[in-house]
Design a protein around this motif. Structure first.
Motif, PDB file in Angstrom:
ATOM      1  N   CYS A 119       0.835  -1.198   0.000  1.00  0.00           N
ATOM      2  CA  CYS A 119       0.000   0.000   0.000  1.00  0.00           C
ATOM      3  C   CYS A 119       0.870   1.248   0.000  1.00  0.00           C
ATOM      4  O   CYS A 119       2.009   1.224   0.450  1.00  0.00           O
ATOM      5  CB  CYS A 119      -0.923   0.006   1.217  1.00  0.00           C
ATOM      6  SG  CYS A 119      -2.194   1.276   1.073  1.00  0.00           S
ATOM      7  N   LEU A 134      -0.422   4.083   1.418  1.00  0.00           N
ATOM      8  CA  LEU A 134      -0.765   4.798   2.645  1.00  0.00           C
ATOM      9  C   LEU A 134      -0.379   3.917   3.831  1.00  0.00           C
ATOM     10  O   LEU A 134      -0.048   2.736   3.652  1.00  0.00           O
ATOM     11  CB  LEU A 134      -2.259   5.123   2.698  1.00  0.00           C
ATOM     12  CG  LEU A 134      -2.806   6.096   1.640  1.00  0.00           C
ATOM     13  CD1 LEU A 134      -4.278   6.383   1.907  1.00  0.00           C
ATOM     14  CD2 LEU A 134      -2.012   7.393   1.603  1.00  0.00           C
ATOM     15  N   ARG A 135      -0.471   4.476   5.004  1.00  0.00           N
ATOM     16  CA  ARG A 135      -0.149   3.734   6.226  1.00  0.00           C
ATOM     17  C   ARG A 135      -1.204   4.030   7.287  1.00  0.00           C
ATOM     18  O   ARG A 135      -0.879   4.528   8.365  1.00  0.00           O
ATOM     19  CB  ARG A 135       1.237   4.146   6.755  1.00  0.00           C
ATOM     20  CG  ARG A 135       2.401   3.828   5.849  1.00  0.00           C
ATOM     21  CD  ARG A 135       2.725   2.318   5.869  1.00  0.00           C
ATOM     22  NE  ARG A 135       3.894   2.037   5.052  1.00  0.00           N
ATOM     23  CZ  ARG A 135       3.858   1.798   3.737  1.00  0.00           C
ATOM     24  NH1 ARG A 135       2.694   1.789   3.098  1.00  0.00           N
ATOM     25  NH2 ARG A 135       4.965   1.555   3.076  1.00  0.00           N
ATOM     26  N   CYS A 136      -2.460   3.769   6.974  1.00  0.00           N
ATOM     27  CA  CYS A 136      -3.537   4.078   7.918  1.00  0.00           C
ATOM     28  C   CYS A 136      -3.220   3.426   9.265  1.00  0.00           C
ATOM     29  O   CYS A 136      -2.892   2.236   9.311  1.00  0.00           O
ATOM     30  CB  CYS A 136      -4.866   3.569   7.381  1.00  0.00           C
ATOM     31  SG  CYS A 136      -5.238   4.239   5.751  1.00  0.00           S
ATOM     32  N   MET A 174      -1.935  -0.439   9.135  1.00  0.00           N
ATOM     33  CA  MET A 174      -0.516  -0.763   8.904  1.00  0.00           C
ATOM     34  C   MET A 174       0.408   0.046   9.786  1.00  0.00           C
ATOM     35  O   MET A 174       0.118   1.203  10.074  1.00  0.00           O
ATOM     36  CB  MET A 174      -0.145  -0.377   7.473  1.00  0.00           C
ATOM     37  CG  MET A 174      -0.304  -1.480   6.513  1.00  0.00           C
ATOM     38  SD  MET A 174       0.640  -1.094   5.047  1.00  0.00           S
ATOM     39  CE  MET A 174      -0.302  -2.042   3.893  1.00  0.00           C
ATOM     40  N   ASN A 183      -8.031   3.215  -1.976  1.00  0.00           N
ATOM     41  CA  ASN A 183      -7.820   4.467  -1.237  1.00  0.00           C
ATOM     42  C   ASN A 183      -7.874   5.666  -2.191  1.00  0.00           C
ATOM     43  O   ASN A 183      -7.777   6.803  -1.760  1.00  0.00           O
ATOM     44  CB  ASN A 183      -6.500   4.434  -0.448  1.00  0.00           C
ATOM     45  CG  ASN A 183      -5.268   4.319  -1.335  1.00  0.00           C
ATOM     46  OD1 ASN A 183      -5.271   4.736  -2.495  1.00  0.00           O
ATOM     47  ND2 ASN A 183      -4.194   3.762  -0.782  1.00  0.00           N
ATOM     48  N   SER A 188      -4.752  -5.731   5.534  1.00  0.00           N
ATOM     49  CA  SER A 188      -4.128  -5.392   4.243  1.00  0.00           C
ATOM     50  C   SER A 188      -3.615  -6.633   3.512  1.00  0.00           C
ATOM     51  O   SER A 188      -3.486  -6.618   2.293  1.00  0.00           O
ATOM     52  CB  SER A 188      -2.979  -4.418   4.461  1.00  0.00           C
ATOM     53  OG  SER A 188      -2.019  -4.989   5.336  1.00  0.00           O
TER      54      SER A 188
HETATM   55 FE1  SF4 Z   1      -3.616   0.978   2.772  1.00  0.00          FE
HETATM   56 FE2  SF4 Z   1      -6.231   0.582   2.696  1.00  0.00          FE
HETATM   57 FE3  SF4 Z   1      -4.755  -0.298   4.801  1.00  0.00          FE
HETATM   58 FE4  SF4 Z   1      -5.093   2.318   4.479  1.00  0.00          FE
HETATM   59  S1  SF4 Z   1      -6.728   0.789   4.868  1.00  0.00           S
HETATM   60  S2  SF4 Z   1      -3.145   1.279   4.895  1.00  0.00           S
HETATM   61  S3  SF4 Z   1      -5.159   2.524   2.286  1.00  0.00           S
HETATM   62  S4  SF4 Z   1      -4.653  -1.032   2.725  1.00  0.00           S
END
Ligand code: SF4
Ligand code: SAM
Length: 366
Positions: A59, A61-63, A67, A136, A362
């Protein structure tokens, strides 16, 4: 143990053995109880028709609820299913197992190079399934028209906040404007109604429930709030601090009149409410506090070719080993059916004995 002519056992064992070898062992009683239906039935009376396909565990991003900042140990390239292998499995699911909905997800599915071709090929299947994408949104704006032309039917774009600073804190990347552009791009490409997925975190963005709904209603997006689930890589989920469906409803009700939507849920995880008498609606997916496992119609394929019969399953069935071995389509379909037959009645999050799965969201495919 029953085996096929090729020596592949027909039933599955639970646990690591099934994970590592793909062998599916079991007993004849189980098979007799299941019967001969071609569909993905389970022993609790459900049928899976909705396949979630994870295209990558990576990914951009690192929500924080998904993650760690440093990312994860990504799956090695040779462990990922190739486009050809993916299409073979999706074909089996649609043609032999009665799957009628395919959702591409991840990780971030847009990071997968061949995704457009995958959409296009799936749209050419004879029993054409509905094709959707959860993303995302980063990079989607400029590709939305191509996706629509390739056969994508619907898109869910994740957006947890309207505030650029909160977004940067929550996702650890300054990409808020990309996501807003993705929403616009999806509408311009005719991928409507565009759905928004939002997760609320206490003290971070939970004050934004009403603003997010006002934004969605004004622009015609279908907003769904998802309760935070114990699927983060850091195993830091905490029941006491999660924002519950009750709280979300209460917060929204301070600004909007919410009334239960008249149409039945029909397997959909979101509990729908009309907003101010409709036609706008808002959904709340209360996986933790109001589980809907009894209506679940999903089956999941990870990017490395494992079938999971539930997000929270501790067991996986290795179809990749069969694909790369001598497994025929019939044998693979059979292993998939048995994997689903053993689906438990519920995810068990609320049981004292609940164990979070090893893989985070993820890596499973959200
Ligand atoms: Fe990535 Fe989606 Fe996880 Fe956010 S929710 S870190 S965008 S996989
Ligand atoms: N990267 C894409 C995205 O974010 O839309 C697709 C994969 S992501 C895992 C799919 C959805 O799962 C997103 O809407 C995300 O907000 C949600 N999600 C991730 N971790 C979650 C968690 N611990 N609890 C609830 N939802 C979560």
């Amino acid at each position: 143990m029953t085996t096929t002519a090729l020596g592949i056992p027909l039933f599955g064992t639970r646990g690591r053995a099934a994970e590592s070898t793909g062998l599916d062992t079991g007993d004849a009683g189980e098979r007799a109880a299941r019967g001969s239906s071609p569909f993905l039935l389970d022993s609790h009376g459900r049928r899976a028709i909705d396949l979630r396909v994870s295209l990558t565990d990576k990914c951009n991003l690192r929500c924080t609820y998904c993650m760690p900042a440093e990312g994860l140990d990504w799956l090695p390239g040779q462990e990922l299913l190739t486009d050809e292998e993916l299409l073979r499995l999706i074909g089996i699911a649609v043609d032999r197992l009665g799957v009628s909905e395919i959702r591409f997800t991840g990780g971030e599915p847009l990071l997968r190079k061949g995704i457009l071709v995958l959409v296009q090929e799936v749209s050419r299947l004879k029993a054409r399934p509905e094709i959707s994408l959860t993303t995302n949104g980063i990079g989607f704006a400029r590709r939305a028209a191509d996706f629509a032309a390739a056969g994508l039917d619907r898109v869910n774009i994740s957006l947890d906040t309207l505030d650029r600073d909160v977004f940067a804190r929550l996702t650890r990347r300054d990409r808020h404007s990309d996501v807003i552009a993705a929403l616009d791009g999806a509408v311009a490409a005719g991928l409507t109604p565009v759905k928004i997925n939002a997760v609320l975190l206490r003290g971070v963005n939970d004050h934004e429930a009403g603003d997010l709904l006002a934004f969605a209603v004004e622009r015609g997006y279908h907003l769904r709030f998802i309760e935070q689930m114990p699927l983060d890589a850091g195993h830091e989920w905490n029941r006491a601090s999660m924002v519950t469906a009750d709280e979300i409803q209460e917060s929204l009700s301070r600004r909007f009149a919410l009334t239960p939507h008249r149409e039945a849920r029909a397997g959909a995880p979101a509990e729908l409410f009309d907003v101010d008498g409709g036609p706008a609606t808002v959904g709340i997916i209360a996986s933790v506090t109001r589980p809907f496992c009894g209506d679940c119609d999903r089956t999941r394929l990870t990017a490395d070719g494992q079938i999971r019969n539930c997000l929270f399953s501790q067991i996986e069935t290795d179809l990749r080993a069969m694909l790369r071995g001598t497994g025929t389509d019939d044998e693979i379909a059979d292993a998939w059916r048995m994997a689903m037959w053993r689906k438990l009645p519920g995810h068990g999050i609320n049981d004292p004995s609940f164990l979070q799965p090893d893989r985070p969201m993820s890596a499973i495919g959200g």
